[in-house]
Design an enzyme around this catalytic site. Structure first.
Site, short mmCIF file in Angstrom:
data_model
loop_
_atom_site.label_atom_id
_atom_site.label_comp_id
_atom_site.label_asym_id
_atom_site.label_seq_id
_atom_site.Cartn_x
_atom_site.Cartn_y
_atom_site.Cartn_z
N GLU A 1 40.76 34.86 31.62
CA GLU A 1 40.90 34.03 32.67
C GLU A 1 41.34 32.68 31.97
O GLU A 1 41.80 31.62 33.06
CB GLU A 1 39.57 33.44 33.19
CG GLU A 1 38.89 34.99 33.61
CD GLU A 1 37.65 34.62 34.88
OE1 GLU A 1 37.92 34.57 35.98
OE2 GLU A 1 36.51 34.47 34.03
N CYS B 1 41.09 42.08 37.74
CA CYS B 1 40.40 42.38 38.82
C CYS B 1 40.31 40.96 39.75
O CYS B 1 39.50 41.09 40.94
CB CYS B 1 38.66 42.34 38.36
SG CYS B 1 38.30 40.77 37.24
N HIS C 1 35.84 31.37 46.32
CA HIS C 1 34.82 32.62 46.55
C HIS C 1 34.43 32.93 47.91
O HIS C 1 34.12 33.90 48.25
CB HIS C 1 33.93 32.14 45.46
CG HIS C 1 34.32 32.49 44.08
ND1 HIS C 1 34.49 31.38 43.16
CD2 HIS C 1 34.33 33.55 43.55
CE1 HIS C 1 34.79 31.81 42.09
NE2 HIS C 1 35.06 33.31 42.17
N ASP D 1 41.32 32.91 38.24
CA ASP D 1 41.31 31.78 37.56
C ASP D 1 42.44 31.68 36.49
O ASP D 1 42.82 30.51 36.22
CB ASP D 1 39.78 31.97 36.77
CG ASP D 1 38.63 31.51 37.63
OD1 ASP D 1 38.81 30.47 38.38
OD2 ASP D 1 37.54 32.37 37.52
#
Ligand code: PEP
Ligand code: MG
Length: 584
Positions: free
Chosen positions: A432, A503, A190, A456
């Site tokens: 995910e 995304c 992240h 993920d």
């Protein structure tokens, strides 16, 4: 000397190094006026209390998992924390010597640790580490999340650190941080994602970087190549000048399509959205040509602060984004906390595998009040534009049903109160987890859309930690297992009449984006930086050709085969300014 790492966020930067030491908790001595002593001591008591909650949580977690012996160490930490002598020293230091609590506390802990230094017993001597740990834990709370203070950072510099957490990257002062380099992490960590969102060049996973650089040393970071060059000479600097000019020209070439629609040569329209981590990036996303926000990572709203954000605060921030997007869709992902996005005020419990732990929708469902507050804020903000809502990390139909039930309660509540809101927010889920892929048919009956979180999905399907730099070469979104998962989910969505998007970071690479179009995705969302290039790619291909390539890819035995196919066939379809850069 050139050190190689992982390209995390593109862009070139030249400048002096600013080293951030591991857990450097800068404590500066400060005078505290007698009238402020009460507040200073209250803040200290609050920090001790938060540290106690954290430690009790860790102790209970470890106790349940490994037994009381292993947990005993945390009892010792709690004892240190509760030492009345220590409290008295801090109180005296603040009230009588007028010093700040952090400073007095650190001095007291240093004296405490020094006493252990002299002990004969090796075991007890090693307990110094526990004292240090307790000290850091309290100081982290007392100083807030901005612990590795940037105040010494006066001139624009390149940050070199062992690690930077996502919330730390989110709070880097952009005017003074030219780029950053870390020793750990991967492309889909992240921290890297936030860097791309904020347009800060970054290279991660550079082994030994902190040892190789000195404070103030001139270095060059190439975020696209994933390199850190130390002390470049004039000749090398001119190489970078040329590269910089080339990158600029490429960017300008893609900018030409910015305001054009994302439609393939044979007429298939793809919705291209931007990913948003911080509300203030919305304007940039719009300027980059985003038709929508395809992923608003709202959890960043919960990080870098000492308490929960309230409904009004969230409502105002979300409404502003809706207003900026003036009727174009803004997709709010409900808080995806947990994993590497930890809000310490929630009371952190130690988890052996945080990415497999209380994360995303699981965490939200265990904190219904917090979740409800966010759902209220989103539905109220939705009245200012067009919102979408999605739940992260769904791994069962039951979770989705529970989240939807809570959403329905919130809607009924808002209606009862006569509070302005939009009751028809399109609500979908992220795909995910492998279980969501396999249950896609059932999930599609209950959700308006799917958005595939390829970061993920890759991590959980391949069982590879997305943050682990040692797996960076293996963590592979182009693995046929991932492509087949996407294909399966997309078919299930379409069979139920739903749209499907992506995304994760896969959508931000022009080459893999073409493959996704071939797999039938209707929408893609990426960082604003990547958007114009992906739009140029979509506009230069035929949907039918992409479908044919995707069909071949699905039948391939390995990621290496898929990469070769992408290199041969997709690269040839794209204009030269989108030449093969990232895939290797
Ligand atoms: C993903 O997992 O692909 C995703 C978009 O969510 P995040 O990166 O925030 O986990
Ligand atoms: Mg995710």
């Amino acid at each position: 000397m050139i050190l190689q790492g992982i390209a995390a966020s593109p862009g070139l930067a030249v400048g002096p190094v600013h080293r951030l030491e591991i857990e450097e908790l800068s404590v500066h001595e400060r005078e505290v006026a007698p009238s402020d002593a009460g507040a200073e001591l209250a803040a200290f008591a609050g920090a001790v209390e938060s540290a106690r909650r954290e430690l009790s949580g860790i102790r209970d977690g470890i106790g349940a998992e490994l037994g009381p012996d292993e947990a005993a160490i945390y009892d010792a930490h709690l004892l240190i924390l509760d030492d009345p002598e220590l409290r008295k020293k801090v109180e005296r230091g603040v009230r009588e010597q007028h010093r700040n609590a952090a400073w007095v506390f650190r001095s007291a802990m240093a004296a405490f640790a020094a006493a252990f230094e002299k002990l004969e017993d090796e075991y007890l001597r090693e307990r110094q580490a526990d004292i240090l740990d307790v000290e850091r834990r309290v100081l982290r709370h007392l100083l807030g999340s901005d612990t590795r203070r940037m105040e010494e950072l006066k001139t624009p510099s390149i940050i070199v650190a062992h690690d930077l957490g996502p919330s730390e990257v989110a709070s880097l002062p952009k005017d003074r941080v030219l780029a950053f380099v870390t020793e750990v992490g991967g492309r889909t960590s992240h921290g890297a994602i936030v860097a791309r969102g904020r347009g800060i060049p970054a290279v991660v996973s550079v082994r030994g970087a902190t040892q190789q650089v000195a404070q103030g040393m001139c270095v060059v970071v190439d975020g696209a190549a994933g390199t850190l060059e130390l002390e470049p000479d004039a000749e090398r600097l001119s190489v970078y000048d040329t590269r910089f000019a080339r990158q600029k020209a490429r960017r300008e070439a893609t900018r030409a399509v910015q305001d054009q629609p994302a439609v393939t040569l044979d007429g298939k329209a793809i919705e291209l959205g931007a990913n948003l981590e911080l509300p203030e990036e919305a304007g940039e996303a719009l300027a980059a040509g985003a038709e929508s926000i395809g992923l608003f990572r709202t959890e960043f709203f919960y990080l870098n602060r000492i308490d929960l954000p309230g409904e009004e605060e969230q409502y105002r921030a979300y409404a502003r984004v809706c207003e900026t997007f003036a009727g174009r869709p803004v997709l709010f992902r409900s808080m995806d906390l947990g994993g590497d996005k930890v809000a310490s005020y929630l009371g952190v419990t130690h988890e052996t595998n945080p990415f497999l732990g209380l994360r995303g929708i699981r965490l939200a469902l265990t904190s219904p009040d917090m979740f409800r507050t966010q759902l209220r804020a989103i539905h109220r903000a939705a009245a200012h534009g067009r919102a979408r809502l999605m739940f992260p990390m769904v791994s069962s139909v039951d979770e989705l049903e529970r989240a939807l039930a809570l959403r329905d309660e919130v809607l009924a509540e808002l209606a009862r109160e006569g509070c302005a809101h939009d009751p028809n927010v399109e609500t979908g889920i992220m795909i995910e987890t492998p279980s969501a892929v396999w249950m896609a048919g059932e999930l599609a009956k209950r959700s308006a859309f799917f958005s595939i979180g390829s970061n993920d999905l890759t991590q959980y399907t391949l069982a590879m930690d997305r943050d682990n730099e040692r797996l960076a070469g293996l963590y592979e979104p182009l693995d046929p297992a991932i492509l087949r998962s996407i294909d399966h989910a997309a078919r299930a969505a379409h069979a139920a009449g739903r749209w499907v998007g992506v995304c994760g970071e896969m959508a931000g690479d022009p080459h893999t984006a073409v493959l996704l179009v071939g797999l039938g995705v209707d929408e893609m969302s990426m960082s604003a930086f990547d958007l114009p290039r992906v739009k140029a790619a979509v506009r230069s291909i035929r949907h039918e050709a992409a479908r044919a390539i995707a069909q071949q890819a699905l039948a391939m035995p390995s990621a290496a085969h898929v990469r070769a196919l992408v290199r041969e066939q997709i690269d040839a379809m794209l204009p030269s300014h989108l030449a093969y850069e990232r895939l290797q």
